[in-house]
Scaffold this active site. Structure first.
Site, PDB file in Angstrom:
ATOM      1  N   LYS A  17     -44.187 -36.289  19.326  1.00 41.02           N
ATOM      2  CA  LYS A  17     -43.147 -36.673  20.295  1.00 41.02           C
ATOM      3  C   LYS A  17     -41.787 -36.683  19.616  1.00 41.02           C
ATOM      4  O   LYS A  17     -41.666 -36.863  18.395  1.00 41.02           O
ATOM      5  CB  LYS A  17     -43.427 -38.037  20.926  1.00 41.02           C
ATOM      6  CG  LYS A  17     -43.491 -39.240  19.956  1.00 41.02           C
ATOM      7  CD  LYS A  17     -42.157 -39.858  19.600  1.00 41.02           C
ATOM      8  CE  LYS A  17     -42.273 -41.003  18.596  1.00 41.02           C
ATOM      9  NZ  LYS A  17     -41.047 -41.337  17.883  1.00 41.02           N
ATOM     10  N   ASP A 146     -46.803 -46.263  20.033  1.00 49.50           N
ATOM     11  CA  ASP A 146     -46.621 -44.873  20.479  1.00 49.50           C
ATOM     12  C   ASP A 146     -47.944 -44.190  20.839  1.00 49.50           C
ATOM     13  O   ASP A 146     -47.940 -43.037  21.273  1.00 49.50           O
ATOM     14  CB  ASP A 146     -45.966 -44.037  19.364  1.00 49.50           C
ATOM     15  CG  ASP A 146     -44.547 -44.474  19.061  1.00 49.50           C
ATOM     16  OD1 ASP A 146     -43.943 -45.162  19.905  1.00 49.50           O
ATOM     17  OD2 ASP A 146     -44.041 -44.121  17.977  1.00 49.50           O
TER      18      ASP A 146
HETATM   19  O1  C5P Z   1     -46.493 -50.353  17.002  1.00 46.97           O
HETATM   20  P1  C5P Z   1     -46.408 -49.710  15.657  1.00 46.97           P
HETATM   21  O2  C5P Z   1     -47.502 -50.181  14.740  1.00 46.97           O
HETATM   22  O3  C5P Z   1     -46.316 -48.220  15.729  1.00 46.97           O
HETATM   23  O4  C5P Z   1     -45.048 -50.189  15.032  1.00 46.97           O
HETATM   24  C1  C5P Z   1     -44.741 -50.012  13.662  1.00 46.97           C
HETATM   25  C2  C5P Z   1     -43.619 -50.931  13.283  1.00 46.97           C
HETATM   26  O5  C5P Z   1     -42.385 -50.506  13.906  1.00 46.97           O
HETATM   27  C3  C5P Z   1     -43.782 -52.370  13.706  1.00 46.97           C
HETATM   28  O6  C5P Z   1     -44.506 -53.094  12.738  1.00 46.97           O
HETATM   29  C4  C5P Z   1     -42.345 -52.855  13.806  1.00 46.97           C
HETATM   30  O7  C5P Z   1     -41.825 -53.148  12.527  1.00 46.97           O
HETATM   31  C5  C5P Z   1     -41.609 -51.619  14.296  1.00 46.97           C
HETATM   32  N1  C5P Z   1     -41.442 -51.594  15.766  1.00 46.97           N
HETATM   33  C6  C5P Z   1     -40.548 -52.475  16.361  1.00 46.97           C
HETATM   34  N2  C5P Z   1     -40.388 -52.456  17.715  1.00 46.97           N
HETATM   35  C7  C5P Z   1     -41.076 -51.579  18.480  1.00 46.97           C
HETATM   36  C8  C5P Z   1     -41.985 -50.661  17.907  1.00 46.97           C
HETATM   37  C9  C5P Z   1     -42.142 -50.693  16.532  1.00 46.97           C
HETATM   38  O8  C5P Z   1     -39.904 -53.278  15.677  1.00 46.97           O
HETATM   39  N3  C5P Z   1     -40.880 -51.571  19.814  1.00 46.97           N
END
Ligand code: C5P
Length: 309
Positions: A17, A146
């Site tokens: 993406k 994601d």
């Molecule tokens: O959800 P995911 O594990 O992909 O997110 C990775 C990191 O990105 C999270 O631990 C956070 O630090 C950051 N993040 C965030 N806000 C979001 C998505 C991700 O702060 N909406």
């Protein structure tokens, strides 16, 4: 046929993406940021092959078949996806997974999330579960913000952490060049830097929003307008952690890209092109600079994780 019959295998293709818009709100109590984003799936794809096995195993290879320097253990999102789906239905995760990566690792194009989504779809088919779409979506959301989008693909507005999706009905196809940096960036580090920069500028983070201009461009299939509407609140943070990205983005301006931006948390940069020929010129210009590790041309939107064999 038994589930551990090793002659059975399922192959899934799953897209990367780019965020056409990434509007980031203040940090929440749980450490995440509320956001409004417009996800767009492009045909830069990883492949997940799931084969029946007596226990869970994972290998990660490049498109040339060479092993990749990424952990292929319980910390890998593909591994965690197989375990999460098996737990959901109360079976053992008896599968051998091979992920062939074309999506840059730690590149801001949700490659790890794509592998998790691809694994969910592959294991669901291999284990003949027929898991309802909403349940797959919930498992995907528990794995990462994601992952649900990688299941769905297309173009969609993401809210919440990014896991709440509303499809955008658009027209036409868009042509892209992606410039891949030599080294990845950590997503949490980029979000943290974004918070730090906002604190230093004493500008409070505003509520995230979706750009009307961007939606108008997508509905009309208007690439020129889309180029003007691209935006990413994480771009200043990615540039602050990786200043050389500035030179990479300049190539787009110099070669008449319709728009350019850092993809998600970076450091891959995306360049919107008039057509494939224009994209090929931009790609050549990037390779000549020596600032990037690889350059890929791709089109979007494309479907999400799909069984292809
Ligand atoms: O959800 P995911 O594990 O992909 O997110 C990775 C990191 O990105 C999270 O631990 C956070 O630090 C950051 N993040 C965030 N806000 C979001 C998505 C991700 O702060 N909406």
């Amino acid at each position: 046929m038994s589930r551990s019959d090793s002659s059975r295998s399922i192959t899934v293709r799953v897209p990367a993406k780019v965020n056409l818009q990434l509007s980031v709100g203040p940090r929440r109590a749980d450490g995440y940021h509320d956001l409004v984003t417009v996800f767009h799936a492009v045909n830069l794809c990883d492949q997940v092959v799931a084969r029946s096995a007596s226990e869970l195993a994972l290998s990660m290879v490049s498109t040339t078949g060479a092993p990749l320097d990424v952990p292929a253990d319980h910390t890998n999102l593909a591994w965690r996806a197989a375990v999460a789906l098996a737990e959901h239905v109360g079976i053992d995760p008896e599968v051998s997974l091979m992920v062939t990566k074309e999506i840059p690792v730690a590149g801001g194009m949700a490659g790890g999330s794509a592998d998790a989504a691809g694994t969910l779809v592959a294991c669901d088919a291999l284990w003949q579960l027929g898991t309802p779409r909403e349940e797959l979506h919930d498992i995907a959301a528990s794995l990462g913000s994601d992952v649900p989008f990688a299941l769905n693909g297309g173009t969609a507005i993401g809210t919440g952490r990014g896991e709440v999706l509303t499809p955008v009905l658009g027209r036409g196809e868009f042509h892209w060049v992606f410039a891949v940096a030599a080294e990845g960036l950590s997503t949490p580090a980029v979000y943290t830097r974004c918070d730090e920069l906002r604190a230093q500028s004493s500008e409070p983070a505003t509520e995230p929003y979706v750009s009307d201009l961007l939606l108008q461009a997508l509905r009309a299939g208007d690439a020129e307008l889309l180029g003007q509407a691209l935006s990413n609140d994480l771009q200043p943070a990615a540039l602050s952690l990786r200043p050389s990205l500035g030179q990479v983005l300049e190539v787009g301006e110099e070669y008449g890209a319709l728009g350019q931006l850092v993809s998600g948390s970076g450091p891959t940069s995306a360049f919107l092109d008039r057509d494939d020929h224009h994209g090929a010129n931009i790609a050549k210009a990037h390779m000549a600079t020596g600032h990037v590790r690889a350059v890929k041309q791709a089109r979007g939107p494309v479907a999400g994780a799909r069984v292809i064999g």
